[in-house]
Design a protein around this motif. Structure first.
Motif, mmCIF file in Angstrom:
data_model
loop_
_atom_site.group_PDB
_atom_site.id
_atom_site.type_symbol
_atom_site.label_atom_id
_atom_site.label_comp_id
_atom_site.label_asym_id
_atom_site.label_seq_id
_atom_site.Cartn_x
_atom_site.Cartn_y
_atom_site.Cartn_z
ATOM 1 N N PHE A 160 18.607 -36.739 112.060
ATOM 2 C CA PHE A 160 17.675 -37.733 113.966
ATOM 3 C C PHE A 160 17.393 -38.545 114.133
ATOM 4 C CE2 PHE A 160 14.452 -34.805 111.925
ATOM 5 C CZ PHE A 160 13.310 -36.130 112.278
ATOM 6 N N GLY A 161 17.640 -39.276 115.078
ATOM 7 C CA GLY A 161 17.104 -40.605 115.238
ATOM 8 C C GLY A 161 16.100 -40.954 116.730
ATOM 9 N N ALA A 162 16.532 -42.228 117.783
ATOM 10 C CA ALA A 162 15.450 -42.671 118.497
ATOM 11 C C ALA A 162 15.692 -41.628 119.743
ATOM 12 C CB ALA A 162 16.185 -43.988 118.540
ATOM 13 N N ALA A 163 17.341 -41.466 119.505
ATOM 14 C CA ALA A 163 16.959 -40.954 120.920
ATOM 15 C C ALA A 163 16.829 -39.491 121.128
ATOM 16 C CB ALA A 163 19.265 -40.126 120.566
ATOM 17 N N GLU A 164 17.268 -38.327 120.205
ATOM 18 C CA GLU A 164 15.828 -37.497 119.684
ATOM 19 C C GLU A 164 14.243 -37.621 119.751
ATOM 20 O OE1 GLU A 164 18.307 -38.846 117.509
ATOM 21 O OE2 GLU A 164 19.791 -36.605 118.163
ATOM 22 N N LEU A 165 13.953 -38.339 118.968
ATOM 23 C CA LEU A 165 12.341 -38.481 119.076
ATOM 24 C C LEU A 165 12.010 -39.450 120.186
ATOM 25 C CD1 LEU A 165 12.163 -40.505 115.676
ATOM 26 C CD2 LEU A 165 10.960 -38.121 116.689
ATOM 27 N N ALA A 166 13.035 -39.864 121.221
ATOM 28 C CA ALA A 166 12.014 -40.554 122.638
ATOM 29 C C ALA A 166 12.563 -39.246 123.432
ATOM 30 C CB ALA A 166 12.941 -40.830 123.253
ATOM 31 N N GLN A 167 12.713 -38.454 122.598
ATOM 32 C CA GLN A 167 11.775 -36.673 124.061
ATOM 33 C C GLN A 167 11.275 -35.459 123.296
ATOM 34 O OE1 GLN A 167 16.563 -35.252 125.033
ATOM 35 N NE2 GLN A 167 16.808 -36.234 123.660
ATOM 36 N N VAL A 168 10.820 -35.956 122.155
ATOM 37 C CA VAL A 168 9.715 -34.985 122.321
ATOM 38 C C VAL A 168 8.061 -36.241 122.032
ATOM 39 C CG1 VAL A 168 8.418 -34.144 119.574
ATOM 40 C CG2 VAL A 168 11.115 -34.860 119.566
ATOM 41 N N ASN A 185 15.370 -44.757 104.361
ATOM 42 C CA ASN A 185 14.620 -46.008 105.627
ATOM 43 C C ASN A 185 15.192 -47.233 106.236
ATOM 44 O OD1 ASN A 185 12.104 -44.485 104.948
ATOM 45 N ND2 ASN A 185 12.407 -45.637 102.882
ATOM 46 N N GLU A 186 16.087 -47.899 105.344
ATOM 47 C CA GLU A 186 16.863 -48.703 105.311
ATOM 48 C C GLU A 186 17.665 -48.553 106.886
ATOM 49 O OE1 GLU A 186 15.595 -52.321 105.237
ATOM 50 O OE2 GLU A 186 14.629 -50.874 104.450
ATOM 51 N N GLY A 187 18.439 -47.569 106.613
ATOM 52 C CA GLY A 187 19.796 -46.363 107.476
ATOM 53 C C GLY A 187 21.326 -47.471 106.851
ATOM 54 N N GLY A 188 22.357 -47.373 107.427
ATOM 55 C CA GLY A 188 23.096 -47.978 107.225
ATOM 56 C C GLY A 188 23.946 -47.519 107.407
ATOM 57 N N GLY A 189 24.940 -48.372 107.884
ATOM 58 C CA GLY A 189 26.190 -47.297 108.093
ATOM 59 C C GLY A 189 26.813 -47.348 109.362
ATOM 60 N N GLY A 190 25.544 -48.549 110.334
ATOM 61 C CA GLY A 190 26.315 -48.040 111.505
ATOM 62 C C GLY A 190 24.550 -47.012 112.366
ATOM 63 N N THR A 191 23.924 -46.679 111.418
ATOM 64 C CA THR A 191 22.690 -46.345 111.772
ATOM 65 C C THR A 191 21.354 -46.456 111.514
ATOM 66 O OG1 THR A 191 24.080 -43.572 110.881
ATOM 67 C CG2 THR A 191 21.172 -44.127 111.403
ATOM 68 N N PRO A 192 20.757 -46.594 112.357
ATOM 69 C CA PRO A 192 19.480 -47.663 112.745
ATOM 70 C C PRO A 192 18.217 -47.158 111.688
ATOM 71 C CG PRO A 192 20.020 -46.562 114.369
ATOM 72 C CD PRO A 192 21.147 -46.207 114.091
ATOM 73 N N MET A 194 14.570 -47.344 110.029
ATOM 74 C CA MET A 194 13.490 -46.791 110.137
ATOM 75 C C MET A 194 12.217 -48.511 111.546
ATOM 76 S SD MET A 194 13.436 -43.455 110.200
ATOM 77 C CE MET A 194 12.432 -43.282 111.608
ATOM 78 N N GLU A 195 12.218 -48.925 110.780
ATOM 79 C CA GLU A 195 11.871 -50.205 111.366
ATOM 80 C C GLU A 195 13.014 -50.112 113.039
ATOM 81 O OE1 GLU A 195 9.364 -53.569 110.933
ATOM 82 O OE2 GLU A 195 10.572 -53.142 109.142
ATOM 83 N N GLU A 196 13.854 -50.485 112.952
ATOM 84 C CA GLU A 196 14.769 -50.171 114.278
ATOM 85 C C GLU A 196 14.896 -49.160 114.949
ATOM 86 O OE1 GLU A 196 19.436 -51.558 113.395
ATOM 87 O OE2 GLU A 196 19.844 -50.905 115.819
ATOM 88 N N VAL A 197 14.096 -47.183 114.801
ATOM 89 C CA VAL A 197 13.624 -46.631 115.257
ATOM 90 C C VAL A 197 12.986 -46.972 115.806
ATOM 91 C CG1 VAL A 197 13.332 -43.834 115.962
ATOM 92 C CG2 VAL A 197 15.556 -44.904 114.260
ATOM 93 N N TRP A 198 11.577 -47.323 114.923
ATOM 94 C CA TRP A 198 10.730 -47.899 115.329
ATOM 95 C C TRP A 198 10.691 -48.517 116.790
ATOM 96 C CZ3 TRP A 198 6.470 -50.530 112.482
ATOM 97 C CH2 TRP A 198 5.219 -50.296 113.422
ATOM 98 N N ASP A 199 11.440 -49.633 117.103
ATOM 99 C CA ASP A 199 11.195 -50.471 117.843
ATOM 100 C C ASP A 199 11.891 -49.878 118.944
ATOM 101 O OD1 ASP A 199 9.789 -52.639 117.401
ATOM 102 O OD2 ASP A 199 11.154 -52.956 115.252
ATOM 103 N N ALA A 200 12.778 -49.136 119.009
ATOM 104 C CA ALA A 200 13.343 -47.992 120.110
ATOM 105 C C ALA A 200 12.292 -47.448 120.885
ATOM 106 C CB ALA A 200 14.470 -47.478 119.501
ATOM 107 N N LEU A 201 11.652 -47.099 120.214
ATOM 108 C CA LEU A 201 10.746 -45.859 121.151
ATOM 109 C C LEU A 201 9.640 -46.788 121.625
ATOM 110 C CD1 LEU A 201 10.522 -43.442 117.817
ATOM 111 C CD2 LEU A 201 11.512 -43.034 120.007
ATOM 112 N N LEU A 202 9.276 -47.382 120.700
ATOM 113 C CA LEU A 202 8.260 -48.523 121.785
ATOM 114 C C LEU A 202 8.694 -49.525 122.678
ATOM 115 C CD1 LEU A 202 6.847 -50.805 118.172
ATOM 116 C CD2 LEU A 202 5.480 -48.541 119.128
#
Ligand SMILES: [Zn+2]
Ligand SMILES: [Zn+2]
Length: 338
Positions: A160-168, A185-192, A194-202
């Motif tokens: 899962f990613g930021a879209a799901e985590l934003a709803q929790v 941790n670093e993502g790849g292949g178009g998937t963010p 963890m830092e990118e996920v964190w910033d999306a949530l913030l």
């Protein structure tokens, strides 16, 4: 003549004071967290033993952390409560074991793992009809017994990613670094990553704090990149004392940094400054990047302390320190008062 010059001088001073006051009103300010009177404690909140799929008994795992300078540890076996009471002989004024568990569930084929910290006993993992619901159910299960949840390794099996985590809701801690070799941790292949996920949530307005953990399983045999060894991700927590309640309060207040090796001496938040004080290691050199919404780099410093001066309303600011070997520390975000 004296009185004629004296009166306008007073008026000029009054005018200047007035304009300073007006300027300070529009000056952006950080929400300064209440100061913590205490010291920094090093700890890891994610480790496994032979009570689940680790390779070493609880005694060996706890001893590894105690012998390697950690102040606290959470043994977090999969759906098993490894009771620290059986290891009371290892606990003293320098080493604390906080009871925990990794609630290990899934939705369809996606793993949903949520750590529960400071639990009174085993907490049964939960499932739900959606992925977000499954995450929420396990977070809630931890909250219901007054534990502290942290959401584990979102990119493990690309679950899962930021879209799901934003709803929790009702969680504050998210693993932004996990030392297990398969968590991406670093993502790849178009998937963010963890830092990118964190910033999306913030950026979306969620106040989430980023944690680094070992997720250690392997204490025997060779240590290497394909093994889940200890010592890779940890927290520096500033707390009033080394007890579970104080550590939990500090975590939920964001009074900590996450690290893969860089030690911080202090993080100071003032109304218009964020200071990152690095504890220097040998001849290592450091670069600190200050990051704002959407992961935008706001500033960069090679000084120690690294200082960010708040001159515009950037929303939030967090810092990432990288040393000359690539090890890192991440401070928690500080938010501009609105
Ligand atoms: Zn896991
Ligand atoms: Zn784990």
């Amino acid at each position: 003549m004296r009185s004629r010059t004296w009166i306008p001088a007073i008026a000029a001073v009054a005018l200047a004071a007035c304009s300073v006051e007006q300027a300070s009103r529009s000056q952006p300010r950080f929400q300064v967290p209440p100061p913590v009177e205490g010291r920094w404690y090093k700890g890891n909140t994610h480790a496994h033993t032979t009570e689940s799929d680790g390779d070493s008994p609880p005694e060996v795992v706890a001893r590894w952390y105690k012998d390697h300078g950690y102040d606290f540890l959470v043994l977090s076996d999969h759906n098993v409560f490894t009771d620290p009471a059986t290891l009371a002989h290892l606990v003293d004024s320098t080493f604390l074991l906080i009871p925990g568990e990794e609630l290990t569930s899934s939705f369809e084929s996606r793993p949903v793992h949520v750590n529960g910290l400071n639990l009174p006993g085993v907490v049964e993992e939960r499932t739900d009809s959606t992925l977000v619901g499954t995450l929420q159910a396990n977070v809630d299960a931890v909250r219901e017994v007054n534990g502290v949840p942290h959401i584990d390794h979102p990119n493990f099996q690309w679950a899962f990613g930021a879209a799901e985590l934003a709803q929790v809701e009702r969680y504050k801690l998210l693993e932004i670094f996990n030392g297990h070799p398969l968590v991406h941790n670093e993502g790849g292949g178009g998937t963010p990553g963890m830092e990118e996920v964190w910033d999306a949530l913030l950026t979306g307005g969620k106040r989430i704090y980023g944690i680094a953990v070992d997720d250690a399983h392997h204490f025997q045999g060779e240590f290497g990149r394909n093994r889940a060894n200890p010592g890779r991700g940890w927290l520096g927590v500033k707390a009033t004392s080394l007890d579970a309640a104080a550590i939990m309060d500090a975590l939920e207040a964001g009074s900590f940094y996450a690290s893969t090796g860089v030690v911080l001496a202090d993080v100071v938040v003032a109304p218009s400054r964020l200071e990152v004080h690095i504890a220097p290691d040998r001849d290592f050199r450091y670069t600190t990047v200050f990051i704002g919404p959407k992961g935008r780099e706001l500033a960069r410093s090679t000084d120690n302390p690294a200082v960010y001066e708040l001159v515009e309303d950037v929303g939030y600011v967090r810092a990432r320190v990288t040393d000359s070997m690539g090890w890192r520390a991440w401070t928690q975000p500080v938010f501009v008062a609105r």
